[in-house]
Design a protein around this motif. Structure first.
Motif, PDB file in Angstrom:
ATOM      1  N   VAL A   1       0.856  -1.110   0.096  1.00  0.00           N
ATOM      2  CA  VAL A   1      -0.107  -0.161   0.151  1.00  0.00           C
ATOM      3  C   VAL A   1       0.742   1.079  -0.069  1.00  0.00           C
ATOM      4  N   THR A   2       0.937   2.053  -0.974  1.00  0.00           N
ATOM      5  CA  THR A   2       1.761   3.209  -1.384  1.00  0.00           C
ATOM      6  C   THR A   2       0.984   4.532  -1.239  1.00  0.00           C
ATOM      7  N   ASN A   3      -0.237   4.437  -1.258  1.00  0.00           N
ATOM      8  CA  ASN A   3      -1.005   5.462  -1.621  1.00  0.00           C
ATOM      9  C   ASN A   3      -2.233   5.630  -0.601  1.00  0.00           C
ATOM     10  N   SER A   4      -1.685   5.400   0.699  1.00  0.00           N
ATOM     11  CA  SER A   4      -2.840   5.624   1.893  1.00  0.00           C
ATOM     12  C   SER A   4      -2.161   6.152   3.007  1.00  0.00           C
ATOM     13  N   ALA A   5      -2.854   6.613   3.930  1.00  0.00           N
ATOM     14  CA  ALA A   5      -2.190   7.251   5.175  1.00  0.00           C
ATOM     15  C   ALA A   5      -1.972   6.118   6.212  1.00  0.00           C
TER      16      ALA A   5
ATOM     17  N   TYR B   1      -1.523  10.123   9.317  1.00  0.00           N
ATOM     18  CA  TYR B   1      -0.475  10.853   8.604  1.00  0.00           C
ATOM     19  C   TYR B   1      -0.435  10.292   7.134  1.00  0.00           C
ATOM     20  N   TYR B   2      -0.484  11.114   6.291  1.00  0.00           N
ATOM     21  CA  TYR B   2      -0.008  10.905   4.774  1.00  0.00           C
ATOM     22  C   TYR B   2       0.873  11.407   4.274  1.00  0.00           C
ATOM     23  N   HIS B   3       1.715  10.963   3.225  1.00  0.00           N
ATOM     24  CA  HIS B   3       3.425  11.453   2.960  1.00  0.00           C
ATOM     25  C   HIS B   3       2.893  12.751   2.270  1.00  0.00           C
ATOM     26  N   GLY B   4       1.735  13.027   1.804  1.00  0.00           N
ATOM     27  CA  GLY B   4       1.587  14.206   0.902  1.00  0.00           C
ATOM     28  C   GLY B   4       1.079  15.263   1.624  1.00  0.00           C
ATOM     29  N   TRP B   5       0.942  15.084   3.126  1.00  0.00           N
ATOM     30  CA  TRP B   5       0.492  16.020   4.077  1.00  0.00           C
ATOM     31  C   TRP B   5       1.461  16.715   4.468  1.00  0.00           C
ATOM     32  N   SER B   6       1.461  18.227   5.140  1.00  0.00           N
ATOM     33  CA  SER B   6       2.610  18.836   5.769  1.00  0.00           C
ATOM     34  C   SER B   6       2.581  18.337   7.397  1.00  0.00           C
ATOM     35  N   SER B   7       1.392  18.053   7.934  1.00  0.00           N
ATOM     36  CA  SER B   7       1.602  17.695   9.174  1.00  0.00           C
ATOM     37  C   SER B   7       0.291  16.733   9.516  1.00  0.00           C
ATOM     38  N   PRO B   8       0.377  15.779  10.731  1.00  0.00           N
ATOM     39  CA  PRO B   8      -0.681  14.874  10.795  1.00  0.00           C
ATOM     40  C   PRO B   8      -2.047  15.473  11.234  1.00  0.00           C
TER      41      PRO B   8
ATOM     42  N   HIS C   1       7.765  10.211   7.369  1.00  0.00           N
ATOM     43  CA  HIS C   1       7.751   9.258   6.316  1.00  0.00           C
ATOM     44  C   HIS C   1       8.935   9.188   5.890  1.00  0.00           C
ATOM     45  N   GLN C   2       9.407   8.035   5.443  1.00  0.00           N
ATOM     46  CA  GLN C   2      10.831   7.738   4.710  1.00  0.00           C
ATOM     47  C   GLN C   2      10.600   7.466   3.290  1.00  0.00           C
ATOM     48  N   SER C   3       9.339   7.063   2.978  1.00  0.00           N
ATOM     49  CA  SER C   3       9.002   6.613   1.762  1.00  0.00           C
ATOM     50  C   SER C   3       7.345   6.572   1.671  1.00  0.00           C
ATOM     51  N   LYS C   4       6.763   6.159   0.642  1.00  0.00           N
ATOM     52  CA  LYS C   4       5.108   6.425   0.607  1.00  0.00           C
ATOM     53  C   LYS C   4       4.798   5.277   1.246  1.00  0.00           C
ATOM     54  N   SER C   5       5.507   4.104   1.744  1.00  0.00           N
ATOM     55  CA  SER C   5       5.041   3.098   2.482  1.00  0.00           C
ATOM     56  C   SER C   5       5.586   3.086   3.957  1.00  0.00           C
ATOM     57  N   ASP C   6       6.680   3.816   4.141  1.00  0.00           N
ATOM     58  CA  ASP C   6       7.379   3.598   5.413  1.00  0.00           C
ATOM     59  C   ASP C   6       6.956   5.020   6.346  1.00  0.00           C
ATOM     60  N   TYR C   7       6.466   4.742   7.382  1.00  0.00           N
ATOM     61  CA  TYR C   7       5.982   5.581   8.208  1.00  0.00           C
ATOM     62  C   TYR C   7       6.671   5.593   9.718  1.00  0.00           C
ATOM     63  N   ARG C   8       6.679   6.776  10.597  1.00  0.00           N
ATOM     64  CA  ARG C   8       7.064   6.608  11.762  1.00  0.00           C
ATOM     65  C   ARG C   8       6.440   7.430  12.821  1.00  0.00           C
ATOM     66  N   LEU C   9       6.056   6.674  13.958  1.00  0.00           N
ATOM     67  CA  LEU C   9       5.290   7.440  15.138  1.00  0.00           C
ATOM     68  C   LEU C   9       6.577   7.826  16.059  1.00  0.00           C
ATOM     69  N   ILE C  10       6.501   9.275  16.470  1.00  0.00           N
ATOM     70  CA  ILE C  10       7.628   9.619  17.382  1.00  0.00           C
ATOM     71  C   ILE C  10       6.664  10.254  18.579  1.00  0.00           C
TER      72      ILE C  10
ATOM     73  N   TYR D   1       0.598  -0.066  20.533  1.00  0.00           N
ATOM     74  CA  TYR D   1       0.115   0.813  19.603  1.00  0.00           C
ATOM     75  C   TYR D   1       0.003   0.123  18.211  1.00  0.00           C
ATOM     76  N   TYR D   2      -1.152   0.502  17.566  1.00  0.00           N
ATOM     77  CA  TYR D   2      -1.431  -0.073  16.269  1.00  0.00           C
ATOM     78  C   TYR D   2      -1.093   0.941  15.057  1.00  0.00           C
ATOM     79  N   CYS D   3      -0.528   0.121  14.327  1.00  0.00           N
ATOM     80  CA  CYS D   3      -0.452   0.893  12.959  1.00  0.00           C
ATOM     81  C   CYS D   3      -1.525   0.583  12.132  1.00  0.00           C
ATOM     82  N   ASN D   4      -2.328   1.272  11.506  1.00  0.00           N
ATOM     83  CA  ASN D   4      -3.290   0.788  10.517  1.00  0.00           C
ATOM     84  C   ASN D   4      -3.237   1.721   9.305  1.00  0.00           C
TER      85      ASN D   4
END
Length: 129
Positions: A45-49, A67-74, A89-98, A110-113
């Protein structure tokens, strides 16, 4: 005070068996007041938040952020703010919660969905203490 957050790496896949959401690392130990990061790969999945949820033992899941890679903030759930919780995000499919300035109450599952449009269903993975 040392806080330990662990992850259970049991990938949940959609019906088609193609999409697998994975999270890492397997264990996190952080001092109270420190910063913790959790990574989520959305697989094919590369086009989803990436949506993050927090669940304390015996409680219901709470929406943390989306959060979606095309957004400026969550966008944030009730009780969560950019002062302590953020994502990148590091790519369109790699995200990080901080989580900054970690508190004892941050110990939770913590769930990633994400939404897999091709399978028409949600796909999740979790971190657990």
């Amino acid at each position: 005070m040392l806080l330990r957050i662990c992850t259970l790496i049991t990938a949940l896949s959609c019906v088609s068996g193609v999409t697998v959401v994975t999270q890492k690392p397997p264990a996190l130990t952080v001092n109270q007041g420190g910063t913790v990061t959790m990574d989520c790969n959305l697989g094919t999945v590369t086009n989803s938040a990436a949506r993050w949820y927090k669940q304390v033992p015996g409680g219901v899941p709470q929406f943390v952020l989306n959060y979606y890679h095309g957004w400026s903030s969550p966008t944030y759930g009730t009780g969560f703010s950019s002062s302590r919780f953020t994502s990148n995000h590091q790519s369109k499919s790699d995200y990080r919660l901080i989580i900054n300035t970690v508190e004892v109450g941050d110990s939770a599952v913590y769930y990633c969905n994400t939404w897999d449009g091709s399978a028409n269903e949600h796909v999740s993975q979790l971190f657990t203490p």
